[in-house]
Design a protein around this motif. Structure first.
Motif, PDB file in Angstrom:
ATOM      1  N   TYR A 113       0.851  -1.185   0.000  1.00 49.61           N
ATOM      2  CA  TYR A 113       0.000   0.000   0.000  1.00 49.61           C
ATOM      3  C   TYR A 113       0.888   1.237   0.000  1.00 49.61           C
ATOM      4  N   LEU A 119      -0.972  -5.502   4.621  1.00 50.32           N
ATOM      5  CA  LEU A 119      -2.134  -5.060   5.390  1.00 50.32           C
ATOM      6  C   LEU A 119      -1.797  -5.033   6.877  1.00 50.32           C
ATOM      7  N   LEU A 170      -9.605   1.507   2.671  1.00 51.54           N
ATOM      8  CA  LEU A 170      -9.597   0.102   2.260  1.00 51.54           C
ATOM      9  C   LEU A 170     -10.999  -0.497   2.352  1.00 51.54           C
ATOM     10  N   VAL A 221     -11.253  -6.539   1.846  1.00 55.54           N
ATOM     11  CA  VAL A 221      -9.815  -6.849   1.880  1.00 55.54           C
ATOM     12  C   VAL A 221      -9.506  -7.835   3.002  1.00 55.54           C
ATOM     13  N   ASN A 265      -9.876 -11.343   1.998  1.00 54.74           N
ATOM     14  CA  ASN A 265      -8.998 -11.798   0.915  1.00 54.74           C
ATOM     15  C   ASN A 265      -7.532 -11.864   1.321  1.00 54.74           C
ATOM     16  N   GLU A 266      -7.149 -11.136   2.370  1.00 54.79           N
ATOM     17  CA  GLU A 266      -5.749 -11.100   2.790  1.00 54.79           C
ATOM     18  C   GLU A 266      -5.672 -11.422   4.276  1.00 54.79           C
TER      19      GLU A 266
END
Length: 466
Positions: free
Chosen positions: A4, A18, A55, A59, A62-63
């Motif tokens: 990011y 993340l 965000l 997310v 998925n992460e």
């Protein structure tokens, strides 16, 4: 793994994962400094919060912050996520989620509908961009009601754990503290003893003492010896009068390995306690304690910030429908929460995240003697949590736990919170206090002298029998 990036003037900020965004967006605390995961400046912290706010909530599905195949808590979070409940908020960013939570039209009804679709990481993320007043407002909206021999968590009520610890587990000392606490209207959440000697034999002795008192006076409350869960399982097998099963838990598999537990062990204890069928108005039979810093202390944090690890522990807690969960917020020490400001912020975060995820959240409002905090800081947190409708707090003689050697809230502090905020004990316990003519909130102060003899003699008999 995604990275990011954020451009602020001529300065470019890069976050490698993340987990790094989450850690650097966290309000400053000493534990994250110790772990080397915090922001290097206030400016970097604000940038990380801005990145986090933009965000999408998706997310976090998925992460994984800790890989699925490496961590039991991650698997629990992903496997039990309710996709249908998530639909209502699935289009939101973390910042939009904050706004939705704060809207007047978002009531407890709406929060309950999406609760099983919120992951702990989503709760932790949104807490990092909220002010203290935001955490209080949303937590107050969340109603989480649990039952065993009374009803915990109703609006307008504040319960207390009567904590009669003694450095040698002396029966007379413990019985005196129980009597003292009852005279101040404490004990509706639980009579909960931390044993000085952690053995099955000693735990059973303490269980019997508390059960004798509860049964003799027909007190609508429950008891718990805060021994290791495997000790409680053995005590149940030996016929001990177990009401609640206790265990400290953490937010990673490695942390819980350090505690000597996993989900299967907790499931065994949960089933064993349910089989006793000792509740009268409900069957919530588990009591969990947590605390920011436990994963770092156990070297099981996987590079995550301590508040995110704490929120992940709530996924494990809510699997077992507990009667009580509390964050022992300042207990681990200033290495993790340095001063009163950090303790206050952490307590509000933990309470918010726990209630948002559907837990009956209480708080041990506390500090160790080497922390940069004092009882005025605890008064502030107590008042803020009372406004936020915290489910329960601790009640200890004089605020000083002489066995665990830390400072927490006293029987008198609970009276203060109830009086200034217009709160009552659990309704069944409140009715018992009035029937026994013990109602310190209603200025029945003469009863200490009038009723004491009728309590002391049976307590002596119970002690002798024990």
């Amino acid at each position: 793994m995604a990275s990011y990036r954020y451009q602020l003037g001529t300065q470019t900020y890069q976050f490698g994962s993340l987990a790094e965004v989450m850690a650097k967006a966290t309000p400053l605390r000493s534990g994250d400094q110790l772990a080397g995961v915090c922001a290097h400046s206030a400016e970097e912290r604000v940038v990380a919060q801005m990145v986090l706010a933009d965000l999408p909530l998706r997310v976090f599905l998925n992460e994984a912050l800790i890989p699925y195949e490496k961590d039991e808590i991650t698997r629990l979070i992903i496997d039990e996520h309710d996709a249908d409940a998530f639909k209502t908020i699935s289009h939101l960013t973390v910042g939009d989620f904050r706004n939705w939570l704060l809207q007047e039209t978002t009531t407890d009804f709406e929060l309950a509908k999406v609760r099983s679709g919120i992951t702990p990481e989503m709760a932790a993320a949104v807490s990092k961009i909220m002010r203290n007043q935001d955490l209080i407002l949303v937590a107050k909206k969340c109603q989480v009601i649990t039952k065993f021999r009374n009803t915990i968590g109703l609006p307008g009520h504040l319960s207390t754990r009567l904590q009669p610890n003694h450095p040698t587990d002396d029966i007379n000392g413990i019985a005196a503290s129980i009597f003292d606490g009852l005279m101040y209207g404490n004990g509706d959440a639980v009579f909960g003893i931390n044993p000085a000697t952690d053995s099955v034999t000693q735990a059973m002795k303490l269980m019997k003492l508390m059960d004798d008192v509860i049964q003799h006076y027909e007190i609508p409350t429950q008891s718990c010896v805060l021994t290791h869960v495997t000790n409680t399982i053995e005590a149940i097998e030996k016929g001990a009068p177990v009401d609640l099963v206790f265990q400290s838990i953490g937010g990673t598999e490695a942390t819980n390995q350090g505690f000597g537990i996993n989900a299967n062990v907790l499931a065994e204890a949960y089933d064993a306690a349910l089989s006793l069928n000792r509740g009268t108005v409900g069957n919530n039979v588990m009591y969990f304690e947590t605390g920011q810093g436990s994963s770092l202390s156990a070297n099981g944090h996987h590079g995550l910030d301590q508040q995110t690890c704490e929120a992940r522990a709530y996924a494990l807690a809510r699997k077992f429908n507990p009667l009580l969960v509390n964050t022992v917020v300042g207990f681990i020490g200033p290495e993790y929460l340095f001063d009163g400001k950090q303790i206050i912020r952490a307590g509000l975060e933990d309470h918010f995240c726990g209630k948002l995820l559907g837990l009956p959240m209480g708080c041990d409002i506390c500090y160790t003697n080497h922390a940069y905090a004092d009882q005025n800081d605890m008064d502030n947190l107590l008042t803020l949590l009372g406004v936020a409708e915290c489910s329960f707090i601790m009640g200890i003689p004089g605020s000083d736990d002489i066995m665990l050697n830390y400072q927490t809230t006293s029987f008198h502090d609970a009276l203060y919170a109830r009086q200034v905020l217009g709160l009552r004990p659990a309704p069944e316990f409140d009715a018992w206090l009035k029937a026994m003519k013990i109602s310190p909130q209603d200025n029945h102060v003469q009863l200490n002298n009038e009723l004491a003899p009728s309590f002391i003699q049976p307590l002596r008999l119970i002690q002798e029998a024990s």
